[in-house]
Enzyme design. Structure first.
Site, PDB file in Angstrom:
ATOM      1  N   HIS A  94      75.867  71.439 -13.564  1.00 35.48           N
ATOM      2  CA  HIS A  94      74.973  71.681 -12.430  1.00 35.48           C
ATOM      3  C   HIS A  94      75.090  73.135 -12.013  1.00 35.48           C
ATOM      4  O   HIS A  94      76.170  73.729 -12.097  1.00 35.48           O
ATOM      5  CB  HIS A  94      75.349  70.751 -11.260  1.00 35.48           C
ATOM      6  CG  HIS A  94      74.286  70.654 -10.218  1.00 35.48           C
ATOM      7  ND1 HIS A  94      74.148  71.598  -9.215  1.00 35.48           N
ATOM      8  CD2 HIS A  94      73.298  69.740 -10.020  1.00 35.48           C
ATOM      9  CE1 HIS A  94      73.132  71.247  -8.444  1.00 35.48           C
ATOM     10  NE2 HIS A  94      72.602  70.145  -8.903  1.00 35.48           N
ATOM     11  N   ASP A 143      72.100  62.746 -12.379  1.00 40.96           N
ATOM     12  CA  ASP A 143      71.182  62.129 -13.329  1.00 40.96           C
ATOM     13  C   ASP A 143      71.884  61.331 -14.426  1.00 40.96           C
ATOM     14  O   ASP A 143      71.227  60.628 -15.190  1.00 40.96           O
ATOM     15  CB  ASP A 143      70.303  63.205 -13.980  1.00 40.96           C
ATOM     16  CG  ASP A 143      69.485  63.972 -12.959  1.00 40.96           C
ATOM     17  OD1 ASP A 143      68.805  63.313 -12.153  1.00 40.96           O
ATOM     18  OD2 ASP A 143      69.540  65.214 -12.938  1.00 40.96           O
TER      19      ASP A 143
END
Length: 377
Positions: A258, A312
């Site tokens: 991320h 996700d």
């Protein structure tokens, strides 16, 4: 010489009291409240009130929000017709863009401070209807307007599947809606902010955000993560797949890493818990076991580089266990994020408005003499 920040990394484009992220410690808070507490204790409608009005609602305030949403699910028949006439194989986000763009033709949502939040509630309700019907239309089912209920998540699942969802399903959908509500200013929120800075209407801001979300580097990550589980097929194949694809550099491990978090994404932990609770079919359990084993391999290989699962990685298993096909995962993300987009653009226009107009650093020729066409070699 002016410095360019590629990808606008570490460029602050607004002040916000909406979402706090500590990427080093893995902390996510909405309006100061830890995401874990909100998911464990709140209905999505409470988060709607919190993000728009700044505080968790009282019982009477929550009742008014639910009433406003329940009375706003209806879509103009022409909008439903437009969605029905789109190719059923069309991308679900592209269909959402079309639906929101059509709604901009029916409602004058120019900016009026005393009405902005009420209008946001109407848009959130109509988002429920659009996403449910994008799914139904793509599945060849007749359109269905969500019915009023005590839960936004329940109304959505009931409309999508034409059946009463279980309590566990409603809780999982409610959790997903909260977890995907907001995450500061990623690409889609930035697109919405740029559009709102021109004082374009709220629906057009959502269309801009959806266009950015549609890209595989942003909204499509849950689909990509789940597709790799499908490709692996069985937990016994994880080691071989990982060595051949990740170790050898042939593929990127989707659902890992991320831009902000340098530790385990707090949303991923919560999604993992709900995946464990709701994955009941043989296929869902198999994908969950693949994900767990792949997570172990990923952390073993990338943890030293501070690369861990993001939100996700497990969310697709939750959506799949609810009954949604992979092509709907990004739209389910969008259904939740509409609230975050609206909260950000309202905050920006009402408190900090200025037309967003960045500059580009020119690197071409400084000056050239013009040559007539007949003299050019």
């Amino acid at each position: 010489m002016s410095e360019i920040s590629r990808g606008l990394e570490n460029v602050f484009i607004k002040a916000t009291s909406l979402t706090y992220i500590d990427g080093e410690e893995g902390i996510l808070r909405y309006r100061g409240y830890n995401i874990e507490d909100l998911v464990s204790n709140c209905d999505y409608e409470e988060i709607i009130y919190l993000m728009l009005y700044g505080e968790l609602p009282t019982q009477s305030q929550l009742k008014k929000v639910k009433e406003k949403i329940n009375e706003s699910y209806e879509l103009p028949p022409q909008v439903i017709k437009i969605l029905e006439e789109l190719p059923h194989e069309a991308d679900a986000i592209a269909m959402m863009e079309t639906g929101f763009s059509a709604l901009a033709s029916y409602y004058d949502y120019s900016w009026k401070k005393e009405e902005n939040k009420e209008r946001a509630l109407e848009i959130i309700a109509k988002s429920n209807s659009i996403v449910a019907n994008v799914y139904r239309i793509k599945e060849g089912l007749r359109p269905k307007v969500p019915e009023p209920s005590d839960s936004y998540a329940k109304s959505f699942l009931t409309a999508a599947f034409s059946r009463e969802p279980s309590e566990k399903e409603v809780k999982a959908m409610n959790a997903a809606l909260i977890l995907y509500t907001d995450h500061e200013v990623p690409a889609s929120t930035t697109a919405a902010l740029v559009t709102s800075s021109t004082l374009s209407d709220m629906y057009s801001c959502i269309v801009a955000a959806l266009a950015a979300l549609k890209g595989p580097l942003h909204g499509g990550a849950a689909e990509a993560a789940f597709k790799q589980f499908m490709e692996i097929k069985d937990p016994s194949n994880v080691d071989k797949w990982f060595n051949e694809n990740i170790i050898q550099g042939n593929k990127r491990l989707m659902g890992f890493g991320h831009r902000v978090y340098k530790t385990y994404d707090p949303r991923a932990r919560i999604f993992k818990k709900y995946a464990e609770e709701i994955a009941k079919t043989d296929d869902a359990r198999r994908y969950l076991e693949i994900a767990k084993k792949l997570e172990e391999k990923g952390i073993e290989h990338f943890g030293g580089k501070r690369i861990y699962p993001n939100t996700d990685f497990y969310s697709g298993i939750v959506f799949y266990s609810l009954g949604f096909p992979v092509y709907m995962f990004t739209s389910l993300f969008a259904l939740s994020r509409v609230l975050g987009w609206l909260a950000h653009i309202i905050e920006y226009v009402e408190e900090q408005h200025r037309l967003i107009r960045p500059r580009a650093l020119y690197v071409g020729p400084i000056k050239r003499d013009f040559i007539p066409l007949e003299n050019r070699q």
